[in-house]
Design an enzyme around this catalytic site. Structure first.
Site, PDB file in Angstrom:
ATOM      1  N   GLY A  46      45.074  60.109  20.363  1.00  0.00           N
ATOM      2  CA  GLY A  46      46.043  60.326  21.484  1.00  0.00           C
ATOM      3  C   GLY A  46      44.934  58.856  22.154  1.00  0.00           C
ATOM      4  O   GLY A  46      45.118  58.110  21.261  1.00  0.00           O
ATOM      5  N   GLU A  47      44.360  58.020  22.711  1.00  0.00           N
ATOM      6  CA  GLU A  47      44.248  56.678  23.449  1.00  0.00           C
ATOM      7  C   GLU A  47      42.296  57.032  23.952  1.00  0.00           C
ATOM      8  O   GLU A  47      42.583  58.630  24.818  1.00  0.00           O
ATOM      9  CB  GLU A  47      44.630  56.611  24.181  1.00  0.00           C
ATOM     10  CG  GLU A  47      44.589  54.728  24.617  1.00  0.00           C
ATOM     11  CD  GLU A  47      44.984  53.851  22.990  1.00  0.00           C
ATOM     12  OE1 GLU A  47      45.719  54.268  22.751  1.00  0.00           O
ATOM     13  OE2 GLU A  47      43.932  52.778  23.579  1.00  0.00           O
ATOM     14  N   SER A  48      41.427  56.768  22.915  1.00  0.00           N
ATOM     15  CA  SER A  48      39.745  57.393  23.580  1.00  0.00           C
ATOM     16  C   SER A  48      39.725  56.539  24.498  1.00  0.00           C
ATOM     17  O   SER A  48      38.739  57.421  25.421  1.00  0.00           O
ATOM     18  CB  SER A  48      38.716  56.580  22.278  1.00  0.00           C
ATOM     19  OG  SER A  48      39.340  55.308  22.391  1.00  0.00           O
ATOM     20  N   CYS A  78      42.081  60.921  14.924  1.00  0.00           N
ATOM     21  CA  CYS A  78      41.866  59.444  15.737  1.00  0.00           C
ATOM     22  C   CYS A  78      41.135  59.094  16.296  1.00  0.00           C
ATOM     23  O   CYS A  78      40.574  59.217  16.716  1.00  0.00           O
ATOM     24  CB  CYS A  78      43.393  59.843  15.505  1.00  0.00           C
ATOM     25  SG  CYS A  78      44.012  58.079  15.500  1.00  0.00           S
ATOM     26  N   ARG A 105      38.132  50.628  16.008  1.00  0.00           N
ATOM     27  CA  ARG A 105      39.487  51.083  16.984  1.00  0.00           C
ATOM     28  C   ARG A 105      40.665  50.239  16.250  1.00  0.00           C
ATOM     29  O   ARG A 105      40.521  49.060  15.446  1.00  0.00           O
ATOM     30  CB  ARG A 105      39.626  51.236  18.195  1.00  0.00           C
ATOM     31  CG  ARG A 105      38.547  51.946  19.131  1.00  0.00           C
ATOM     32  CD  ARG A 105      38.561  51.987  19.948  1.00  0.00           C
ATOM     33  NE  ARG A 105      39.775  52.568  20.731  1.00  0.00           N
ATOM     34  CZ  ARG A 105      40.003  51.693  21.725  1.00  0.00           C
ATOM     35  NH1 ARG A 105      39.248  50.902  22.373  1.00  0.00           N
ATOM     36  NH2 ARG A 105      41.192  52.005  22.583  1.00  0.00           N
ATOM     37  N   ILE A 133      48.615  56.706  13.178  1.00  0.00           N
ATOM     38  CA  ILE A 133      48.930  55.973  13.887  1.00  0.00           C
ATOM     39  C   ILE A 133      48.011  55.677  15.049  1.00  0.00           C
ATOM     40  O   ILE A 133      47.018  55.283  15.995  1.00  0.00           O
ATOM     41  CB  ILE A 133      49.689  57.129  15.264  1.00  0.00           C
ATOM     42  CG1 ILE A 133      51.195  58.117  14.728  1.00  0.00           C
ATOM     43  CG2 ILE A 133      50.125  56.245  15.592  1.00  0.00           C
ATOM     44  CD1 ILE A 133      50.921  59.541  14.988  1.00  0.00           C
ATOM     45  N   ARG A 134      48.100  54.102  14.636  1.00  0.00           N
ATOM     46  CA  ARG A 134      46.713  53.558  15.431  1.00  0.00           C
ATOM     47  C   ARG A 134      45.967  53.454  15.139  1.00  0.00           C
ATOM     48  O   ARG A 134      45.043  53.696  16.262  1.00  0.00           O
ATOM     49  CB  ARG A 134      46.823  52.958  17.074  1.00  0.00           C
ATOM     50  CG  ARG A 134      48.728  52.439  17.333  1.00  0.00           C
ATOM     51  CD  ARG A 134      48.300  51.663  18.891  1.00  0.00           C
ATOM     52  NE  ARG A 134      48.281  50.967  18.756  1.00  0.00           N
ATOM     53  CZ  ARG A 134      47.463  50.942  20.094  1.00  0.00           C
ATOM     54  NH1 ARG A 134      47.244  51.523  21.301  1.00  0.00           N
ATOM     55  NH2 ARG A 134      46.189  49.818  20.161  1.00  0.00           N
ATOM     56  N   HIS A 169      46.396  61.852  11.378  1.00  0.00           N
ATOM     57  CA  HIS A 169      47.187  63.354  12.505  1.00  0.00           C
ATOM     58  C   HIS A 169      47.169  63.979  11.497  1.00  0.00           C
ATOM     59  O   HIS A 169      48.721  64.132  11.303  1.00  0.00           O
ATOM     60  CB  HIS A 169      48.094  62.476  13.163  1.00  0.00           C
ATOM     61  CG  HIS A 169      47.903  61.948  14.493  1.00  0.00           C
ATOM     62  ND1 HIS A 169      47.765  62.412  16.177  1.00  0.00           N
ATOM     63  CD2 HIS A 169      47.749  60.017  14.802  1.00  0.00           C
ATOM     64  CE1 HIS A 169      47.607  61.190  16.441  1.00  0.00           C
ATOM     65  NE2 HIS A 169      47.492  59.560  16.250  1.00  0.00           N
ATOM     66  N   GLU A 171      48.114  67.379  12.259  1.00  0.00           N
ATOM     67  CA  GLU A 171      48.584  68.463  13.242  1.00  0.00           C
ATOM     68  C   GLU A 171      50.548  67.763  13.160  1.00  0.00           C
ATOM     69  O   GLU A 171      51.237  68.534  13.301  1.00  0.00           O
ATOM     70  CB  GLU A 171      47.918  68.727  14.726  1.00  0.00           C
ATOM     71  CG  GLU A 171      48.831  67.177  15.737  1.00  0.00           C
ATOM     72  CD  GLU A 171      47.602  66.275  15.540  1.00  0.00           C
ATOM     73  OE1 GLU A 171      47.148  65.873  14.609  1.00  0.00           O
ATOM     74  OE2 GLU A 171      48.023  64.920  15.889  1.00  0.00           O
TER      75      GLU A 171
END
Ligand code: GLN
Length: 199
Positions: A46-48, A78, A105, A133-134, A169, A171
């Site tokens: 997600g976004e840490s 991630c 990051r 992803i990023r 990822h 999943e």
């Protein structure tokens, strides 16, 4: 055995679906007190920074460290891996320090923001499909940290005792081997841990 997925933000539903396909009945964890009854927890991507902000409302860090200390198993992917690391760069931010690793990051740069690759993962029985992803990169690993998968020779999935972390990822890959492996780890290390802790 009880496992959960941190469900504050990010890709938690896809992780829960993968764990369910592997035969588990995962709980979506939204309150820190729920951690006291778990043998295993997945921290999703997600976004840490957003995740950290959301965690400010409750004593999440204490609860996660307590869960780990009493034998619980943790898998971060991630943003989840960023949260578990000892040190975060690019820029620096607060982290749990449960994995002896330095993580940078968004470390693949803008041009290759997101990509897919075949990972070398003998520990998981052969090549694994990775969706990045990023994604962050592991910049340094402690001596007790084992590498479970590599991309172009570089570690992308690591483990230190009951803590595992991947920069991709799993999943989203349509291959549940990592989730199945995680459930086995949680079963081995965590069974009955919360019951013992609860007396
Ligand atoms: N770039 C995100 C971060 O720094 C992580 C991306 C992800 O989880 N897919 O937190």
């Amino acid at each position: 055995m009880r496992v959960g997925v941190l469900a504050l933000q990010g890709d938690f539903a896809a992780h829960a679906a993968a764990l369910t396909r592997c035969g588990a009945d995962p709980l979506e964890i939204r309150r820190s007190a729920q951690l006291d009854r778990l043998d295993g927890l997945v921290l999703p991507g997600g976004e840490s920074t957003t995740l950290l902000n959301l965690m400010g409302d409750e004593p999440w860090f204490e609860a996660l460290r307590r869960m780990h200390a009493r034998g619980g198993c943790l898998l971060g992917t991630c943003a989840g891996a960023i949260l578990l690391a000892r040190e975060v760069r690019g820029p620096s931010q607060r982290s749990l320090g449960l994995l002896d690793a330095v993580v940078e990051r968004n470390a693949y740069g803008r041009q290759v923001d997101s990509f897919e690759a075949t990972l070398d993962a003998p520990a998981l029985g052969g090549p694994l499909h990775g969706v990045f992803i990023r994604a962050p990169r592991f910049r340094a690993l402690g001596t007790r940290v084992e590498v479970l998968a590599r991309h172009d020779g570089e570690p992308v999935l690591v483990r230190e005792g009951r803590v595992s972390a991947g920069t991709f990822h799993p999943e989203l890959a349509g291959d549940d081997r990592l989730h199945r492996w995680f459930l086995e780890q949680a079963e081995e290390s965590g069974v009955g841990a919360w019951r013992a802790a609860a007396g």
